[in-house]
Write a protein that holds these residues in place. Sequence first.
Motif, PDB file in Angstrom:
ATOM      1  N   ARG A   1       0.854  -1.193   0.000  1.00  0.00           N
ATOM      2  CA  ARG A   1       0.000   0.000   0.000  1.00  0.00           C
ATOM      3  C   ARG A   1       0.888   1.241   0.000  1.00  0.00           C
ATOM      4  O   ARG A   1       1.731   1.408   0.873  1.00  0.00           O
ATOM      5  CB  ARG A   1      -0.884  -0.004   1.248  1.00  0.00           C
ATOM      6  CG  ARG A   1      -1.927   1.041   1.225  1.00  0.00           C
ATOM      7  CD  ARG A   1      -3.284   0.371   1.116  1.00  0.00           C
ATOM      8  NE  ARG A   1      -4.325   1.344   1.298  1.00  0.00           N
ATOM      9  CZ  ARG A   1      -5.073   1.761   0.295  1.00  0.00           C
ATOM     10  NH1 ARG A   1      -4.901   1.277  -0.888  1.00  0.00           N
ATOM     11  NH2 ARG A   1      -6.020   2.626   0.502  1.00  0.00           N
ATOM     12  N   VAL A   2       0.721   2.105  -0.985  1.00  0.00           N
ATOM     13  CA  VAL A   2       1.473   3.350  -1.080  1.00  0.00           C
ATOM     14  C   VAL A   2       0.487   4.497  -0.910  1.00  0.00           C
ATOM     15  O   VAL A   2      -0.316   4.766  -1.795  1.00  0.00           O
ATOM     16  CB  VAL A   2       2.186   3.477  -2.448  1.00  0.00           C
ATOM     17  CG1 VAL A   2       2.918   4.798  -2.544  1.00  0.00           C
ATOM     18  CG2 VAL A   2       3.124   2.316  -2.661  1.00  0.00           C
ATOM     19  N   LEU A   3       0.543   5.122   0.234  1.00  0.00           N
ATOM     20  CA  LEU A   3      -0.347   6.252   0.481  1.00  0.00           C
ATOM     21  C   LEU A   3       0.245   7.518  -0.104  1.00  0.00           C
ATOM     22  O   LEU A   3       1.461   7.712  -0.066  1.00  0.00           O
ATOM     23  CB  LEU A   3      -0.582   6.441   1.978  1.00  0.00           C
ATOM     24  CG  LEU A   3      -1.444   5.370   2.649  1.00  0.00           C
ATOM     25  CD1 LEU A   3      -1.502   5.621   4.149  1.00  0.00           C
ATOM     26  CD2 LEU A   3      -2.842   5.354   2.068  1.00  0.00           C
ATOM     27  N   PRO A   4      -0.603   8.389  -0.641  1.00  0.00           N
ATOM     28  CA  PRO A   4      -0.093   9.668  -1.132  1.00  0.00           C
ATOM     29  C   PRO A   4       0.395  10.518   0.035  1.00  0.00           C
ATOM     30  O   PRO A   4       0.083  10.255   1.197  1.00  0.00           O
ATOM     31  CB  PRO A   4      -1.306  10.303  -1.822  1.00  0.00           C
ATOM     32  CG  PRO A   4      -2.484   9.534  -1.381  1.00  0.00           C
ATOM     33  CD  PRO A   4      -2.018   8.222  -0.856  1.00  0.00           C
ATOM     34  N   ALA A   5       1.136  11.587  -0.273  1.00  0.00           N
ATOM     35  CA  ALA A   5       1.671  12.469   0.766  1.00  0.00           C
ATOM     36  C   ALA A   5       0.555  13.043   1.630  1.00  0.00           C
ATOM     37  O   ALA A   5       0.681  13.142   2.844  1.00  0.00           O
ATOM     38  CB  ALA A   5       2.489  13.586   0.131  1.00  0.00           C
ATOM     39  N   ASP A   6      -0.552  13.408   1.008  1.00  0.00           N
ATOM     40  CA  ASP A   6      -1.710  13.938   1.738  1.00  0.00           C
ATOM     41  C   ASP A   6      -2.938  13.150   1.288  1.00  0.00           C
ATOM     42  O   ASP A   6      -3.611  13.522   0.331  1.00  0.00           O
ATOM     43  CB  ASP A   6      -1.883  15.429   1.443  1.00  0.00           C
ATOM     44  CG  ASP A   6      -3.002  16.066   2.248  1.00  0.00           C
ATOM     45  OD1 ASP A   6      -3.802  15.330   2.870  1.00  0.00           O
ATOM     46  OD2 ASP A   6      -3.086  17.305   2.257  1.00  0.00           O
TER      47      ASP A   6
ATOM     48  N   ASN B   1      -5.666  14.160  -1.615  1.00  0.00           N
ATOM     49  CA  ASN B   1      -5.553  13.374  -2.834  1.00  0.00           C
ATOM     50  C   ASN B   1      -6.836  12.619  -3.138  1.00  0.00           C
ATOM     51  O   ASN B   1      -7.346  12.659  -4.252  1.00  0.00           O
ATOM     52  CB  ASN B   1      -4.375  12.403  -2.707  1.00  0.00           C
ATOM     53  CG  ASN B   1      -4.057  11.727  -4.018  1.00  0.00           C
ATOM     54  OD1 ASN B   1      -4.790  10.852  -4.456  1.00  0.00           O
ATOM     55  ND2 ASN B   1      -2.972  12.137  -4.640  1.00  0.00           N
ATOM     56  N   TYR B   2      -7.368  11.903  -2.149  1.00  0.00           N
ATOM     57  CA  TYR B   2      -8.579  11.120  -2.389  1.00  0.00           C
ATOM     58  C   TYR B   2      -9.786  12.025  -2.581  1.00  0.00           C
ATOM     59  O   TYR B   2     -10.660  11.745  -3.402  1.00  0.00           O
ATOM     60  CB  TYR B   2      -8.824  10.121  -1.263  1.00  0.00           C
ATOM     61  CG  TYR B   2      -7.793   9.009  -1.212  1.00  0.00           C
ATOM     62  CD1 TYR B   2      -7.051   8.663  -2.330  1.00  0.00           C
ATOM     63  CD2 TYR B   2      -7.566   8.305  -0.050  1.00  0.00           C
ATOM     64  CE1 TYR B   2      -6.119   7.652  -2.283  1.00  0.00           C
ATOM     65  CE2 TYR B   2      -6.627   7.282   0.003  1.00  0.00           C
ATOM     66  CZ  TYR B   2      -5.912   6.967  -1.124  1.00  0.00           C
ATOM     67  OH  TYR B   2      -4.988   5.959  -1.089  1.00  0.00           O
ATOM     68  N   GLY B   3      -9.843  13.117  -1.842  1.00  0.00           N
ATOM     69  CA  GLY B   3     -10.941  14.072  -2.029  1.00  0.00           C
ATOM     70  C   GLY B   3     -10.936  14.634  -3.434  1.00  0.00           C
ATOM     71  O   GLY B   3     -11.969  14.701  -4.112  1.00  0.00           O
TER      72      GLY B   3
END
Length: 195
Positions: free
Chosen positions: A151-156, A160-162
């Motif tokens: 799993r690679v989460l974005p920096a924010d 990002n998902y919003g």
Amino acid sequence: LGTALHRWLVPERLFSDPDALRRARLVAFFSAFAATVGIPLFVFQIYFGSTRAVWLPVFGTVGAISSIVALRWSRSVGLGAHFFCAVVGAGLTAMTVYRGGFGEPAALSLAIVPMIALAVGGRQVGMVWLVLIWLDLVGIGIVQRVWGIPRVLPADPVANYGFSHLVFVAATYALMSVYVRLRDTAAEERRIAEA
């Protein structure tokens, strides 16, 4: 503005059949829209996402522009539509796998591919892409379950998902509203031609 863009992307001389012209303009508009959305996604990935994932919007933008070229060069709505659906599907699949598989918003965004295929090519083409996307999702699930996908989460993640969800909702609405407008225009042109 939209009509002028359609006429520039796909001149009437390329297709004599009004229905093929309408579908070709849909492919061209969807491709131009995807290429345009790719630019802010690229910038967004740099600031809020992952700098290693910057190549994904670049791939999508180049692929979307290439589908317009394929459409104009081949004069085949089917080739242009399938090429565009393949580019969108590959880009969203790559983003899903890169970000860790299911749980990533891009997995849900894959639903737009059969909708585009349905709008452009009709029920049979839409069904083909529905089955391909199902197989794609099953493949992602198998890889995630058997081998695991880190799993690679974005920096924010919230930003990002919003942003991803807002773009997906806006894109779905824009693409379907263009489809409805072109469908209604084609119906009106048929009525005038038959009168």
